[in-house]
Design a protein around this motif. Structure first.
Motif, PDB file in Angstrom:
ATOM      1  N   UNK A 901       0.850  -1.191   0.000  1.00 47.98           N
ATOM      2  CA  UNK A 901       0.000   0.000   0.000  1.00 47.98           C
ATOM      3  C   UNK A 901       0.886   1.241   0.000  1.00 47.98           C
ATOM      4  N   UNK A 902       0.480   2.250  -0.769  1.00 47.16           N
ATOM      5  CA  UNK A 902       1.301   3.456  -0.892  1.00 47.16           C
ATOM      6  C   UNK A 902       1.521   4.122   0.451  1.00 47.16           C
ATOM      7  N   UNK A 903       0.478   4.222   1.244  1.00 42.82           N
ATOM      8  CA  UNK A 903       0.615   4.880   2.541  1.00 42.82           C
ATOM      9  C   UNK A 903       1.517   4.069   3.469  1.00 42.82           C
ATOM     10  N   UNK A 904       1.347   2.729   3.485  1.00 45.02           N
ATOM     11  CA  UNK A 904       2.179   1.896   4.354  1.00 45.02           C
ATOM     12  C   UNK A 904       3.635   1.929   3.911  1.00 45.02           C
ATOM     13  N   UNK A 905       3.847   2.010   2.590  1.00 43.36           N
ATOM     14  CA  UNK A 905       5.215   2.109   2.077  1.00 43.36           C
ATOM     15  C   UNK A 905       5.880   3.390   2.574  1.00 43.36           C
ATOM     16  N   UNK A 906       5.127   4.481   2.528  1.00 43.79           N
ATOM     17  CA  UNK A 906       5.691   5.745   2.993  1.00 43.79           C
ATOM     18  C   UNK A 906       5.955   5.722   4.495  1.00 43.79           C
TER      19      UNK A 906
END
Length: 942
Positions: A901-906
């Motif tokens: 997930x983009x948010x979890x990656x960030x």
């Protein structure tokens, strides 16, 4: 002495009862009477004089007079006096008796009563005596009307009609003065005001303004008119009956301080909610110039009243040009600047001036004056002031008037208007007061044409609409379809965006009506319409990047597009498209992280205030926003891959400031799709390493690490690595089928083969081992057990600084176990610290004993447990803090994995950066290895 004793001797008029008896008798029998030769006065005259000078003036005297029934005979006397042959009064000079002073007291008013008696009085009374009787009686009545109960009693007894009759019949300034004063006192109550208007007093009072020159009389009449202007309906009635023009003409006459004060107070009341009739009369009466002059009057009341009258007049478009010519713009602007100063007044006193200044922006001639007098700075100051938020919509609508004033627009841009407008799009807007059609710009005055007759300018407008395609034929537009003739006309077709601003500030009510070429393509004009129109004008400049392609401006536009309660205005979408298609804006989009913001906000659905806590949005909106974001990024891609864009980006990456170089490296994966371009800039010329080295520096943008994680992921998906290491499986290692264990047979009661060696741990535990297998597994143990060291001859070899759990995978590895599950024993479960754990001890021992295979197995098991589906972001930080390059690569691979997930990656990147601290080298090398697809330990290009 005798004279003093005689003066001190009581007289009959000292008794209120005597005076009331005389008054009652005169009211019932007539105004005549035998004259007292000593005093040359009739008993009635003495009684009225005593009532006027002693009884009424005494404390509680008015209340006693009313309680004793004095109002009834007093009003009856006035009716008799007014009906006693008015002809002599019409011709007489009518000077006021010297013994009677005219005073202007305040008080309310009575209601209509029975008509005055038609009985005539004795004709033998000379006019002078009758005039004096009326003077005294009216003076007593005016004084009594300063008390509320008396006003109600006078209204009940029909005193208002009696006073109106006296105004009509007795044309003497002293009588007019006292009658007007009584009516003014009565008019202090709303019920009396309505009765006075109904009784027809207003035309008579207006007539007195032009018929008499006595200052006291005029002041009383002016005060009566002021008190009669107690409601919008009454103010309109006064203006329509012509009350304003004579007041304006008196204001233009030679000054009289008391009269001037009365005039400005009356005009202030009459100009509240200024009607068209009021503005026309005040202008035609020559009152604008004197009002502007009085704005600098030394007396505060006069000065402030004149300024507020000018402010009220601004509500009528027809008078604003003349008001500007008279110097009203500078006066109102200067007063507002003063009130907004450090020692100025509060917001309530500023409100009418703000409204007036904004209305003055509707005519070109006044805009020029306002611009030259510093009005632009004042309006920008209002927009910056959070305490003036209720006026912000009005101020923005006023600034639309400068839409095609290039000099003013440049000044407004330099003052910082664009971010303020962007903030208006998504901020809470105050409630703006509606303006009537009379407030419309007088640059385009109304056309009043006869029925079925078309004015030439209307024909020109219709021809233009037909030629431009906004109307199919002459029958589509007719002068009959005007607001005056049609109660509910359909929305008229609107010109294009440039023509919408030709009359930019007609009125907020008109501005907010739907605009569009046809009902099918109707474009709504909400409260954000003026701000969007100005932003659109700024976006049409040759290079709008300095004002519009900035963080605040883009955030305002994107917040409006994504969070508008209804469908966003197409104008906002056109602004964004226009900016992304302008080559002059490419560098600004790169340096301000604008492209990354477009991708994050629109494509990924993460706004600056959504990070790190994400706000959910409906799926339908997310889909629309994603399409818009991809379209805008595609526009930037076209610019970036053009020859101009390639040169600009190359120059920016190689020669820009350190901040611009980092921003360029971060943005390139979003807007570059040509492999030759992004490989050359990011890989060959060091853009990627530059971006990674900036991760541990202070963030230049609130979403910098979010942008960076997304940029690295995009770049990782673009690169085709020569070797693509398989990511660790998502399931823990103990779910895999274990390999056969070769060490467990040595642990049983009858070991096969029998151990020929034991290792002694610090805890005293003895672990069986095979000397040959241990020597063959590691150069360390080969030298220790088969070399010239003493341990080669020992059957019990000590192993220092090793716990049983850490020694367990080492013993298994020495005897040939690979993947039997022994490597899991020292690893704590997710959520527990790794630093100082037995897992770290086992890794350190594997390195100390020269067991690289075991190190790799332990690291693989660590990654599967702490970076798998059960692992947390905190576990990732713990893994990185172990300081092992392969573990750092596992972390980087987890961050850039395609399924994340983009948010979890960030968030994971944030955790890694915090864990790396100042030692960012291993993390940088790990990301380089993962992005470029090289094995750990291989040489990464610099």
């Amino acid at each position: 002495a005798r004279a003093k004793m005689a003066a001190a001797k009581p007289t009959p008029t000292d008794s209120l009862s005597f005076c009331l008896a005389q008054l009652t008798a005169a009211a019932g029998e007539g105004l005549g009477g035998t004259k007292d030769t000593a005093t040359n006065e009739t008993p009635l005259g003495r009684a009225l004089l005593a009532l006027r000078t002693r009884h009424i003036k005494a404390a509680g005297g008015i209340e006693r007079f009313r309680a004793r029934g004095g109002l009834l005979p007093l009003l009856a006397l006035l009716r008799r006096a007014s009906a006693a042959g008015p002809a002599p009064f019409l011709a007489g000079p009518g000077s006021s008796p010297s013994s009677i002073e005219s005073a202007a007291s305040d008080g309310p008013a009575p209601s209509p009563g029975p008509a005055p008696s038609s009985a005539s009085l004795s004709t033998s009374s000379p006019p002078a005596r009758l005039r004096k009787t009326l003077d005294l009686a009216l003076s007593i009545l005016a004084d009594c009307c300063t008390e509320g109960a008396c006003r109600a009693e006078v209204r009940r007894l029909g005193g208002i009609l009696s006073l109106v009759t006296i105004l009509q019949c007795v044309k003497t300034d002293s009588i007019q003065n006292r009658a007007a004063r009584a009516l003014g006192n009565l008019a202090m109550e709303a019920e009396s005001c309505a009765d006075i208007h109904s009784a027809g007093a207003v035309p008579l009072l207006i007539e007195s303004l032009t018929a008499y020159q006595d200052s006291h009389c005029l002041q009383s009449v002016i005060r009566a008119l002021r008190n009669l202007a107690d409601s919008p309906q009454h103010r309109l009635a006064l203006a329509q009956q012509g009350a304003v023009r004579p007041l304006a003409e008196l204001l233009a006459a030679p000054p009289d301080p008391a009269l001037t004060l009365a005039l400005v107070r009356a005009l202030l009341e009459l100009s509240r909610g200024c009607s068209r009739a009021c503005a026309e009369q005040l202008s035609l009466g020559g009152g604008l110039g004197p009002l502007v002059s009085l704005a600098s009057h030394p007396k505060r009341t006069v000065r402030e009243s004149a300024i507020l009258i000018l402010a009220n007049l601004c509500a009528q478009g027809l008078v604003r040009p003349a008001l500007g010519n008279a110097g009203g713009v500078e006066v109102l602007l200067g007063e507002l600047q003063q009130r907004r100063g450090p020692s100025g007044a509060g917001p309530a006193s500023q409100q009418p001036l703000v409204r007036a200044v904004c209305l003055l922006c509707r005519e070109a001639i006044n805009r020029a004056r306002l611009r030259d007098a510093g009005g632009l700075e004042l309006l920008i100051g209002l927009l910056r002031d959070p305490h003036a938020s209720a006026w912000h919509p009005r101020v923005v609508a006023a600034l639309v008037g400068f839409l095609y004033d290039t000099g003013a627009l440049g000044r407004l841009q330099a003052l910082g208007l664009v971010p303020l407008l962007a903030g208006q799009l998504c901020g809470e807007l105050g409630d703006e007061e509606e303006e009537g059609k009379e407030a419309a710009s007088w640059d385009f005055p109304e056309e009043r044409t006869p029925e079925r007759v078309e004015a030439g300018s209307f024909r020109s407008l219709r021809s233009w609409l037909i030629s431009e395609g906004y109307a199919a034929g002459p029958e589509d537009i007719s002068p009959d379809r005007s607001p005056e003739r049609c109660p509910r006309p359909p929305p008229p077709p609107a010109p294009p965006e440039q023509a919408q601003a030709a009359s930019p500030a007609r009125s907020p009510a008109l501005v907010r009506t739907p605009r569009g070429r046809s009902p099918a393509t109707e474009e709504s004009w909400g409260r954000e319409g003026p701000a969007l129109l100005l932003l659109s004008r700024f976006s049409q400049a040759q290079d709008p990047s300095g004002a519009l392609v900035t963080g605040p401006a883009l955030c305002g536009l994107l917040a409006y597009v994504t969070r508008a309660p209804g469908p966003p205005s197409p104008r906002a979408l056109r602004i964004l498209a226009r900016l992304t298609c302008n080559p002059a804006c490419l560098e600004a989009f790169v340096c301000s992280y604008g492209a990354a913001l477009l991708r994050a906000w629109l494509v990924l659905g993460v706004a600056p205030d959504d990070w790190p806590t994400l706000r959910a949005r409906p799926p339908s909106l997310r889909s629309q926003h994603r399409e818009l974001g991809e379209m805008l990024l595609q526009n930037l891609t076209v610019q970036a891959e053009s020859p101009f864009g390639v040169g600009a980006l190359t120059h920016l990456l190689l020669s820009g400031s350190p901040e611009d170089r980092v921003a360029c490296a971060l943005t390139l994966p979003f807007i570059c799709r040509k492999p030759s371009l992004w490989r050359r800039l990011l890989l060959d010329q060091g853009g990627l390493r530059l971006l990674l080295s900036a991760l541990t520096r202070p963030a230049p943008h609130p979403l910098f690490l979010f942008f960076a994680a997304d940029s690295l992921s995009c770049l990782h998906s673009l690169v085709s690595p020569p070797v693509s290491p398989a990511p660790p499986p998502a399931t823990p290692l103990d779910l895999d089928p274990p390999s056969p264990c070769h060490y467990e047979p040595l642990l049983g009661p009858a070991p096969i083969p029998a151990p020929d060696l034991h290792f002694l741990l610090d805890s005293g535990l003895r672990l069986p081992a095979q000397r040959a297998a241990s020597s063959a597994a590691s150069p360390f143990f080969r030298a220790l057990l088969a070399g010239s060291f003493a341990e080669a001859q020992m059957d019990l070899v000590p192993l220092r600084d090793l716990s049983p759990s850490a020694a367990w995978p080492i013993m298994h590895h020495l005897h040939g176990c690979r993947g039997c599950g022994a490597a899991l024993r020292p690893i704590p479960p997710p959520g527990q610290p790794l630093l100082g754990s037995e897992a770290e001890e086992a890794l350190e021992a594997a390195g100390r004993f020269l067991l690289p295979g075991l190190e790799e197995e332990l690291e693989e098991a660590l990654g599967r447990i702490h970076l798998g589906s059960q692992g947390s972001l905190e576990s990732m930080g713990e893994v990185l803090r172990l300081g092992r390059p392969r573990m750092a690569v596992h972390c980087a691979r987890w961050v850039l994995g395609p399924g994340q997930c983009t948010r979890k990656r960030a968030l994971a990147l944030v955790e890694l950066v915090e864990a790396a601290g100042e030692e960012a080298g291993p993390l940088t090398e790990a990301f380089l290895a993962v992005v470029m697809g090289v094995e750990v330990g291989s040489r990464v290009p610099s």
